[in-house]
Design a protein around this motif. Structure first.
Motif, mmCIF file in Angstrom:
data_model
loop_
_atom_site.group_PDB
_atom_site.id
_atom_site.type_symbol
_atom_site.label_atom_id
_atom_site.label_comp_id
_atom_site.label_asym_id
_atom_site.label_seq_id
_atom_site.Cartn_x
_atom_site.Cartn_y
_atom_site.Cartn_z
ATOM 1 N N VAL A 1 0.842 -1.198 0.000
ATOM 2 C CA VAL A 1 0.000 0.000 0.000
ATOM 3 C C VAL A 1 0.876 1.246 0.000
ATOM 4 N N LYS A 2 1.904 1.219 0.823
ATOM 5 C CA LYS A 2 2.818 2.369 0.900
ATOM 6 C C LYS A 2 3.545 2.584 -0.420
ATOM 7 N N ALA A 3 3.909 1.499 -1.091
ATOM 8 C CA ALA A 3 4.622 1.616 -2.366
ATOM 9 C C ALA A 3 3.760 2.326 -3.410
ATOM 10 N N ILE A 4 2.460 2.025 -3.418
ATOM 11 C CA ILE A 4 1.562 2.688 -4.363
ATOM 12 C C ILE A 4 1.485 4.178 -4.049
ATOM 13 N N ALA A 5 1.273 4.500 -2.776
ATOM 14 C CA ALA A 5 1.151 5.904 -2.373
ATOM 15 C C ALA A 5 2.433 6.679 -2.650
ATOM 16 N N ASP A 6 3.575 6.073 -2.358
ATOM 17 C CA ASP A 6 4.855 6.758 -2.590
ATOM 18 C C ASP A 6 5.134 6.962 -4.069
ATOM 19 N N ALA A 7 4.684 6.008 -4.897
ATOM 20 C CA ALA A 7 4.886 6.162 -6.345
ATOM 21 C C ALA A 7 3.990 7.263 -6.902
ATOM 22 N N ILE A 8 2.785 7.381 -6.372
ATOM 23 C CA ILE A 8 1.861 8.427 -6.821
ATOM 24 C C ILE A 8 2.322 9.794 -6.330
ATOM 25 N N SER A 9 2.821 9.832 -5.106
ATOM 26 C CA SER A 9 3.256 11.102 -4.511
ATOM 27 C C SER A 9 4.716 10.997 -4.080
ATOM 28 N N PRO A 10 5.636 10.960 -5.049
ATOM 29 C CA PRO A 10 7.052 10.806 -4.706
ATOM 30 C C PRO A 10 7.644 12.096 -4.143
ATOM 31 N N PRO B 1 10.649 17.659 2.284
ATOM 32 C CA PRO B 1 9.913 16.452 1.877
ATOM 33 C C PRO B 1 8.643 16.211 2.676
ATOM 34 N N TYR B 2 8.467 16.972 3.765
ATOM 35 C CA TYR B 2 7.300 16.769 4.629
ATOM 36 C C TYR B 2 5.996 16.796 3.840
ATOM 37 N N ALA C 1 1.262 14.070 1.922
ATOM 38 C CA ALA C 1 0.292 13.791 0.864
ATOM 39 C C ALA C 1 0.218 12.296 0.580
ATOM 40 N N ALA C 2 1.396 11.632 0.592
ATOM 41 C CA ALA C 2 1.429 10.187 0.366
ATOM 42 C C ALA C 2 0.674 9.453 1.470
ATOM 43 N N SER C 3 0.788 9.919 2.708
ATOM 44 C CA SER C 3 0.066 9.283 3.820
ATOM 45 C C SER C 3 -1.443 9.407 3.648
ATOM 46 N N MET C 4 -1.884 10.559 3.155
ATOM 47 C CA MET C 4 -3.309 10.759 2.930
ATOM 48 C C MET C 4 -3.827 9.830 1.836
ATOM 49 N N ILE C 5 -3.023 9.665 0.782
ATOM 50 C CA ILE C 5 -3.389 8.744 -0.301
ATOM 51 C C ILE C 5 -3.363 7.309 0.201
ATOM 52 N N GLU C 6 -2.372 6.994 1.017
ATOM 53 C CA GLU C 6 -2.260 5.645 1.573
ATOM 54 C C GLU C 6 -3.490 5.283 2.406
ATOM 55 N N PHE C 7 -4.013 6.254 3.164
ATOM 56 C CA PHE C 7 -5.229 6.004 3.942
ATOM 57 C C PHE C 7 -6.398 5.656 3.034
ATOM 58 N N ALA C 8 -6.573 6.402 1.943
ATOM 59 C CA ALA C 8 -7.691 6.141 1.033
ATOM 60 C C ALA C 8 -7.566 4.759 0.396
ATOM 61 N N ILE C 9 -6.344 4.358 0.054
ATOM 62 C CA ILE C 9 -6.126 3.033 -0.538
ATOM 63 C C ILE C 9 -6.451 1.940 0.483
ATOM 64 N N ILE D 1 -1.715 19.043 -2.440
ATOM 65 C CA ILE D 1 -0.613 18.304 -3.066
ATOM 66 C C ILE D 1 -1.080 16.902 -3.453
ATOM 67 N N ALA D 2 -1.780 16.238 -2.527
ATOM 68 C CA ALA D 2 -2.284 14.895 -2.821
ATOM 69 C C ALA D 2 -3.246 14.913 -4.008
ATOM 70 N N ALA D 3 -4.106 15.927 -4.064
ATOM 71 C CA ALA D 3 -5.067 16.037 -5.169
ATOM 72 C C ALA D 3 -4.361 16.209 -6.510
ATOM 73 N N SER D 4 -3.281 16.991 -6.511
ATOM 74 C CA SER D 4 -2.549 17.199 -7.767
ATOM 75 C C SER D 4 -1.910 15.904 -8.241
ATOM 76 N N HIS D 5 -1.419 15.089 -7.288
ATOM 77 C CA HIS D 5 -0.818 13.806 -7.659
ATOM 78 C C HIS D 5 -1.874 12.804 -8.127
ATOM 79 N N LEU D 6 -3.062 12.901 -7.581
ATOM 80 C CA LEU D 6 -4.137 11.971 -7.941
ATOM 81 C C LEU D 6 -4.921 12.410 -9.172
#
Length: 425
Positions: free
Chosen positions: A127-136, A144-145, A150-158, A226-231
């Motif tokens: 799950v983390k790998a997907i989120a990190d790839a979407i929001s590197p 990097p914070y 943003a990756a953590s927020m995406i990871e929660f949705a996944i 930031i998460a929205a822009s990556h998604l």
């Protein structure tokens, strides 16, 4: 000129012909792909400026003689048109991921690659790998914070989609809808009941972490933005042909039977770069796992990843500098095709780029205008920078690890196809 094959004296070993092939790098210069024979890894760094023939000379030559599975980025679909029929006739399973005309594409569901633990829980690293790839985290980023949050927020949705929703909703369309629900004012209320009823889940932990920033409106809004822009790439209705397709690519199967994956993308629009990056990242992860679970720790069928414009956003692979050091034993190898060293440095920091270069035992240099690249080749070839920058267009340098550089005649682009009347020059 006689052909030069890279071999070593190991007379007791016989390479299984159906497993390994060879690559013609230049006229009379071949690389056998059986690493037990050559003592080299099969990673090749191809450097050449625009128009020098990287596709027509190198990639087409590889595809003409390939015996492994192959994954390659196919801008405009030219390589698919030239080789799909021929490879299918040789018994290859042909997969086309078309991000320019999604209605003509086979399916790809990133969530299908997430494995389950023995107790049925989802495997968090996937799950983390997907989120990190979407929001590197951007190369050289001083803060990097924001990308990490943003990756953590995406990871929660996944995680929530995989743990709380029925299987038919385990796709990126659902993830996007959950994300949009969550970031709304009081959007967290939608999730509270399930979270309270399921305290020992990944979703619950991630929910608590993301909720920590909600009291600070500015911080939460910035992270969500930031998460929205990556998604954003998943928000295109056309791409639902790919993400909601019931028949999606089985990534591990690429290493079980001979498969050719053509990834068609645009060379002028880069809003789907994160998707291509995600596919490469997940595929490499799935293939390594498949190899580790196979006899002798290697894939049933070797896999060659041809990464054109590597170093550009569309070819970015998370942790590739670490993975390239370990994939040889699993019979996974890569051709990294760049225009210059500076292109590689645009996506990977200096140490990561150096590690990637050092893990390519073969270097094919086809010309450049970049002083830093020319200086490296000059050092390896014991020539002056002027010699390198003024190298004739019909010549290439081939440099094998532990051997002196050789100047050779370039394979004329697409010449290997003329006899089959597949293309007119």
């Amino acid at each position: 000129m006689s052909k030069q094959r890279i071999t070593c004296d190991r007379p007791t070993y016989t390479a299984p012909r159906e497993r390994y092939g060879k690559r013609t790098l230049a006229k009379g210069v071949e690389l056998l792909e059986d690493t037990k024979v050559t003592g080299l890894n099969n990673n090749v760094l191809v450097i050449g400026n625009s128009g020098c023939g990287k596709t027509g000379s190198y990639i087409c030559s590889v595809l003409k003689n390939i015996k492994s599975s192959v994954i390659l980025q196919d801008v405009k679909g030219l390589l698919y048109d030239m080789f799909a029929g021929e490879l299918r006739a040789k018994g290859y399973n042909i997969i086309k991921l078309d991000f320019t005309e999604p209605e003509k594409s086979q399916g790809y569901n990133p969530l299908a690659a997430v494995k389950r633990n023995k107790d049925g829980s989802i495997y968090e690293p996937d799950v983390k790998a997907i989120a990190d790839a979407i929001s590197p985290v951007s190369s050289g980023c001083k803060e990097p914070y924001w990308d990490m949050s943003a990756a953590s927020m995406i990871e929660f949705a996944i995680a929530y989609a995989l743990e709380a929703l029925p299987k038919e909703y385990h796709n990126m369309t659902s993830v996007l809808e959950l994300f949009h629900t969550y970031i709304q004012n009081n959007g967290d209320a939608y999730f509270v009941k399930w979270i309270k009823d399921n305290p020992n889940t990944l979703s619950t932990r991630l929910f608590s972490e993301t909720q920590a920033t909600r009291p600070s409106d500015r911080t939460f809004a910035s992270t969500a933005g930031i998460a929205a822009s990556h998604l954003n790439c998943f928000n295109m209705k056309e791409l639902r042909y790919i993400f909601n397709n019931k028949i999606s690519v089985d990534l591990a199967d690429i290493g079980r039977r001979k498969t050719a994956v053509f990834i068609k993308t645009s060379d002028t629009e880069h809003n789907l770069d994160n998707l291509v990056s995600l596919f490469y990242t997940q595929t490499l992860q799935a293939l390594c796992r498949e190899a580790d679970n196979s006899p002798k720790g290697r894939l049933p069928v070797p896999v060659h990843m041809i990464l054109d414009d590597f170093g550009a956003t569309s070819a970015y692979i998370s942790n590739f500098d670490k993975n390239i050091s370990t994939i040889r034993s699993r019979d996974i190898y890569a051709s990294l095709i760049i225009q210059s060293l500076s292109q590689l440095a645009t996506m990977y920091d200096a140490n990561a780029a150096k590690t990637i270069i050092n893990n390519c035992d073969t270097l094919l240099f086809m010309g450049c205008n970049d002083p830093d690249t020319a200086r490296m080749i000059a050092d390896r070839a014991s020539k002056t920078m002027d010699n390198i920058l003024c190298m004739p267009r019909d010549k290439v340098y081939v440099i094998f690890s532990g051997r002196q550089a050789m100047l050779a005649d370039k394979i004329a682009p697409y010449s290997m196809l003329q006899k089959d009347h597949q293309i007119s020059i």
